[in-house]
Motif scaffolding. Sequence first.
Motif, short mmCIF file in Angstrom:
data_model
loop_
_atom_site.label_atom_id
_atom_site.label_comp_id
_atom_site.label_asym_id
_atom_site.label_seq_id
_atom_site.Cartn_x
_atom_site.Cartn_y
_atom_site.Cartn_z
N LYS A 155 -0.90 3.59 -9.75
CA LYS A 155 -1.46 2.22 -9.92
C LYS A 155 -2.12 1.85 -8.78
O LYS A 155 -1.75 1.22 -7.68
CB LYS A 155 -0.55 1.23 -10.42
CG LYS A 155 0.17 1.44 -11.70
CD LYS A 155 1.20 0.20 -12.04
CE LYS A 155 1.97 0.73 -13.31
NZ LYS A 155 3.10 -0.30 -13.45
N PRO A 156 -3.16 2.52 -8.31
CA PRO A 156 -3.81 2.37 -7.04
C PRO A 156 -4.50 0.99 -6.70
O PRO A 156 -4.83 0.06 -7.80
CB PRO A 156 -5.19 3.44 -7.07
CG PRO A 156 -5.12 3.68 -8.46
CD PRO A 156 -4.08 3.35 -9.20
N VAL A 157 -4.82 0.55 -5.51
CA VAL A 157 -5.18 -0.65 -5.27
C VAL A 157 -6.62 -0.97 -5.93
O VAL A 157 -6.77 -2.14 -6.62
CB VAL A 157 -5.13 -1.27 -3.87
CG1 VAL A 157 -6.11 -0.04 -3.16
CG2 VAL A 157 -5.71 -2.65 -3.47
N SER A 158 -7.51 -0.01 -6.26
CA SER A 158 -8.76 -0.03 -7.01
C SER A 158 -8.42 -0.47 -8.50
O SER A 158 -9.20 -1.51 -8.90
CB SER A 158 -9.75 0.82 -7.02
OG SER A 158 -8.95 2.07 -7.37
N LEU A 159 -7.53 -0.07 -9.09
CA LEU A 159 -7.23 -0.46 -10.46
C LEU A 159 -6.60 -1.80 -10.50
O LEU A 159 -7.01 -2.59 -11.46
CB LEU A 159 -6.31 0.73 -10.95
CG LEU A 159 -5.48 0.37 -12.48
CD1 LEU A 159 -6.80 0.48 -13.43
CD2 LEU A 159 -4.59 1.14 -12.55
N LEU A 200 1.07 -1.17 -0.02
CA LEU A 200 0.01 0.20 0.16
C LEU A 200 0.79 1.26 -0.01
O LEU A 200 0.33 2.35 -0.39
CB LEU A 200 -0.94 0.07 1.31
CG LEU A 200 -2.20 0.83 1.20
CD1 LEU A 200 -3.17 0.70 -0.14
CD2 LEU A 200 -2.90 0.86 2.09
N ARG A 201 2.19 1.15 0.34
CA ARG A 201 3.02 2.35 0.46
C ARG A 201 3.23 2.92 -1.15
O ARG A 201 3.28 4.07 -1.26
CB ARG A 201 4.12 2.17 1.09
CG ARG A 201 5.21 0.79 0.25
CD ARG A 201 6.23 0.67 0.98
NE ARG A 201 6.11 -0.47 1.99
CZ ARG A 201 6.69 -1.02 2.84
NH1 ARG A 201 7.78 -0.23 3.17
NH2 ARG A 201 6.33 -2.03 3.58
N LYS A 215 -7.94 -4.86 -12.74
CA LYS A 215 -7.46 -5.34 -13.92
C LYS A 215 -6.85 -6.56 -13.46
O LYS A 215 -6.86 -7.36 -14.65
CB LYS A 215 -6.00 -4.39 -13.93
CG LYS A 215 -5.07 -4.91 -14.92
CD LYS A 215 -3.91 -3.96 -15.40
CE LYS A 215 -3.01 -4.13 -16.24
NZ LYS A 215 -2.03 -3.42 -16.44
N TYR A 216 -6.80 -7.17 -12.32
CA TYR A 216 -6.08 -8.49 -12.13
C TYR A 216 -7.08 -9.51 -11.50
O TYR A 216 -6.84 -10.46 -11.03
CB TYR A 216 -4.77 -8.66 -11.37
CG TYR A 216 -3.89 -7.71 -12.02
CD1 TYR A 216 -3.15 -8.66 -13.15
CD2 TYR A 216 -3.31 -6.58 -11.58
CE1 TYR A 216 -2.01 -7.86 -13.80
CE2 TYR A 216 -2.43 -5.99 -12.43
CZ TYR A 216 -1.90 -6.48 -13.55
OH TYR A 216 -0.72 -6.05 -14.28
#
Length: 82
Positions: free
Chosen positions: A37-41, A28-29, A45-46
Amino acid sequence: MGNLLILLMASIVFAESEGQALFESQCLRCHTEKSQKPVSLLKQKYKGKPQEVAELAKRCPWGKGLSDMEVELVSKWLAGLE
């Protein structure tokens, strides 16, 4: 049989929270919602692609320090499988 099912469900919940906890402490850092490239993206995407996440994690500066088991937990959580 009922106790086995409860134990299995508890282990799945633990794995999910463990993967999320690892992501939050290690990834998260760099992958906050304000990053490129935020966690939501990444989750979008994955989704359903834990192997692709694992391959990326092993090249990531912070991911290189994770064990194979930790990479698997994070990968499954990010891919939405756990």
